[in-house]
Design a protein around this motif. Sequence first.
Motif, PDB file in Angstrom:
ATOM      1  N   SER A  43       0.828  -1.197   0.000  1.00  0.00           N
ATOM      2  CA  SER A  43       0.000   0.000   0.000  1.00  0.00           C
ATOM      3  C   SER A  43       0.867   1.255   0.000  1.00  0.00           C
ATOM      4  N   ALA A  44       1.963   1.247   0.754  1.00  0.00           N
ATOM      5  CA  ALA A  44       2.855   2.410   0.808  1.00  0.00           C
ATOM      6  C   ALA A  44       3.478   2.685  -0.554  1.00  0.00           C
ATOM      7  N   LYS A  45       3.893   1.623  -1.248  1.00  0.00           N
ATOM      8  CA  LYS A  45       4.490   1.788  -2.571  1.00  0.00           C
ATOM      9  C   LYS A  45       3.455   2.301  -3.566  1.00  0.00           C
ATOM     10  N   ALA A  46       2.229   1.812  -3.467  1.00  0.00           N
ATOM     11  CA  ALA A  46       1.170   2.279  -4.362  1.00  0.00           C
ATOM     12  C   ALA A  46       0.870   3.754  -4.114  1.00  0.00           C
ATOM     13  N   LYS A  47       0.852   4.161  -2.830  1.00  0.00           N
ATOM     14  CA  LYS A  47       0.627   5.576  -2.508  1.00  0.00           C
ATOM     15  C   LYS A  47       1.759   6.442  -3.046  1.00  0.00           C
ATOM     16  N   LYS A  48       2.986   5.950  -2.951  1.00  0.00           N
ATOM     17  CA  LYS A  48       4.135   6.690  -3.479  1.00  0.00           C
ATOM     18  C   LYS A  48       4.009   6.843  -4.993  1.00  0.00           C
ATOM     19  N   ASN A  49       3.595   5.770  -5.680  1.00  0.00           N
ATOM     20  CA  ASN A  49       3.415   5.843  -7.129  1.00  0.00           C
ATOM     21  C   ASN A  49       2.288   6.782  -7.505  1.00  0.00           C
ATOM     22  N   MET A  50       1.274   6.904  -6.654  1.00  0.00           N
ATOM     23  CA  MET A  50       0.184   7.832  -6.917  1.00  0.00           C
ATOM     24  C   MET A  50       0.714   9.254  -6.975  1.00  0.00           C
ATOM     25  N   MET A  51       1.797   9.499  -6.274  1.00  0.00           N
ATOM     26  CA  MET A  51       2.371  10.838  -6.236  1.00  0.00           C
ATOM     27  C   MET A  51       3.275  11.118  -7.432  1.00  0.00           C
ATOM     28  N   ARG A  52       3.398  10.171  -8.326  1.00  0.00           N
ATOM     29  CA  ARG A  52       4.229  10.356  -9.523  1.00  0.00           C
ATOM     30  C   ARG A  52       3.363  10.297 -10.768  1.00  0.00           C
ATOM     31  N   THR A  90      -4.491  -4.519 -20.517  1.00  0.00           N
ATOM     32  CA  THR A  90      -4.330  -4.500 -21.977  1.00  0.00           C
ATOM     33  C   THR A  90      -3.966  -5.909 -22.434  1.00  0.00           C
ATOM     34  N   THR A  91      -3.949  -6.106 -23.730  1.00  0.00           N
ATOM     35  CA  THR A  91      -3.564  -7.412 -24.260  1.00  0.00           C
ATOM     36  C   THR A  91      -2.110  -7.724 -23.963  1.00  0.00           C
ATOM     37  N   SER A  92      -1.306  -6.704 -23.652  1.00  0.00           N
ATOM     38  CA  SER A  92       0.100  -6.905 -23.297  1.00  0.00           C
ATOM     39  C   SER A  92       0.309  -7.048 -21.804  1.00  0.00           C
ATOM     40  N   GLY A  93      -0.759  -6.961 -21.027  1.00  0.00           N
ATOM     41  CA  GLY A  93      -0.660  -7.061 -19.575  1.00  0.00           C
ATOM     42  C   GLY A  93      -1.064  -5.754 -18.920  1.00  0.00           C
ATOM     43  N   PRO A  94      -1.155  -5.733 -17.591  1.00  0.00           N
ATOM     44  CA  PRO A  94      -1.584  -4.530 -16.877  1.00  0.00           C
ATOM     45  C   PRO A  94      -0.565  -3.399 -17.003  1.00  0.00           C
ATOM     46  N   ILE A  95      -1.074  -2.169 -17.120  1.00  0.00           N
ATOM     47  CA  ILE A  95      -0.232  -0.974 -17.190  1.00  0.00           C
ATOM     48  C   ILE A  95      -0.578  -0.096 -15.992  1.00  0.00           C
ATOM     49  N   SER A  96       0.427   0.244 -15.192  1.00  0.00           N
ATOM     50  CA  SER A  96       0.237   1.084 -14.020  1.00  0.00           C
ATOM     51  C   SER A  96       0.076   2.540 -14.441  1.00  0.00           C
ATOM     52  N   ALA A 107     -10.317   9.407 -17.847  1.00  0.00           N
ATOM     53  CA  ALA A 107      -9.048   9.370 -18.571  1.00  0.00           C
ATOM     54  C   ALA A 107      -8.007   8.603 -17.767  1.00  0.00           C
ATOM     55  N   PHE A 108      -7.094   7.968 -18.472  1.00  0.00           N
ATOM     56  CA  PHE A 108      -6.017   7.188 -17.845  1.00  0.00           C
ATOM     57  C   PHE A 108      -4.709   7.578 -18.511  1.00  0.00           C
ATOM     58  N   CYS A 109      -3.663   7.714 -17.709  1.00  0.00           N
ATOM     59  CA  CYS A 109      -2.319   7.938 -18.246  1.00  0.00           C
ATOM     60  C   CYS A 109      -1.350   7.038 -17.488  1.00  0.00           C
ATOM     61  N   SER A 110      -0.503   6.335 -18.235  1.00  0.00           N
ATOM     62  CA  SER A 110       0.445   5.416 -17.609  1.00  0.00           C
ATOM     63  C   SER A 110       1.492   6.181 -16.804  1.00  0.00           C
ATOM     64  N   ASP A 111       2.003   5.542 -15.746  1.00  0.00           N
ATOM     65  CA  ASP A 111       3.067   6.135 -14.932  1.00  0.00           C
ATOM     66  C   ASP A 111       4.351   6.279 -15.736  1.00  0.00           C
ATOM     67  N   ARG A 112       4.635   5.282 -16.521  1.00  0.00           N
ATOM     68  CA  ARG A 112       5.881   5.251 -17.297  1.00  0.00           C
ATOM     69  C   ARG A 112       5.565   5.272 -18.781  1.00  0.00           C
ATOM     70  N   SER A 113       6.507   5.780 -19.542  1.00  0.00           N
ATOM     71  CA  SER A 113       6.318   5.774 -20.991  1.00  0.00           C
ATOM     72  C   SER A 113       6.600   4.376 -21.533  1.00  0.00           C
ATOM     73  N   ILE A 114       5.986   4.069 -22.666  1.00  0.00           N
ATOM     74  CA  ILE A 114       6.205   2.785 -23.311  1.00  0.00           C
ATOM     75  C   ILE A 114       6.889   3.021 -24.648  1.00  0.00           C
ATOM     76  N   LYS A 115       7.667   2.059 -25.073  1.00  0.00           N
ATOM     77  CA  LYS A 115       8.423   2.183 -26.309  1.00  0.00           C
ATOM     78  C   LYS A 115       7.556   1.754 -27.490  1.00  0.00           C
ATOM     79  N   ILE A 116       7.476   2.620 -28.479  1.00  0.00           N
ATOM     80  CA  ILE A 116       6.744   2.337 -29.704  1.00  0.00           C
ATOM     81  C   ILE A 116       7.772   2.113 -30.805  1.00  0.00           C
ATOM     82  N   ILE A 117       7.691   0.963 -31.443  1.00  0.00           N
ATOM     83  CA  ILE A 117       8.628   0.623 -32.511  1.00  0.00           C
ATOM     84  C   ILE A 117       7.863   0.576 -33.824  1.00  0.00           C
TER      85      ILE A 117
END
Length: 189
Positions: A43-52, A90-96, A107-117
């Motif tokens: 829970s602490a880690k999830a709260k920390k990620n909420m702040m990013r 997603t079909t590639s798995g869960p995205i935080s 609306a949803f925005c991922s915490d981290r960017s994903i690589k598009i090739i």
Amino acid sequence: MKKGNLLLQELVTSIPIISRAFGNPSKRYLAESCSGKYHNKSSAKAKKNMMRLGGMKTSNTMKVKKNFIQLFGMKEREKLLKASQCYLSTTSGPISGILFISTHKVAFCSDRSIKIISSPEQDFNTRIHYKVAIPVEKINCVNQSQNVEKPSEKYIEIVTEDNFDFWFMGFLNYQKTFKYLQQAMFSHA
């Protein structure tokens, strides 16, 4: 194709997840590939990620609202109701990321960017944040769900008018988030 559907396709961008009904249509469940991959977070880690969000730390409501406006824009009478740390299936798995609920959109925005090739011939790569924006008036229904084998794993399914399914999971406060989704839908009814 109707003009409304074209507009919806322009505004709703993501990878749809096809859901399977189990008995009562309001009791849906996720495919096995997604269950259990997100519950190892404390829970602490999830709260920390909420702040990013996108490398920026957000420490108060004004910063969360500013991030929402930068990412998705905001109409004149629109009000941000809730921002929740969660996962999008997603079909590639869960995205935080962060789920934003406003009076006009979900609306949803991922915490981290994903690589598009791009294709191998073009040799072009870029990194982007995974974003979804669903106008509230285009939402057909919002369903609560849980894993049949692990009832503590709860999900929220948003179904759009054109039958796209968006599954969100791993909320710090599942009931509160669902309450705000209902509030957004009823404020636009």
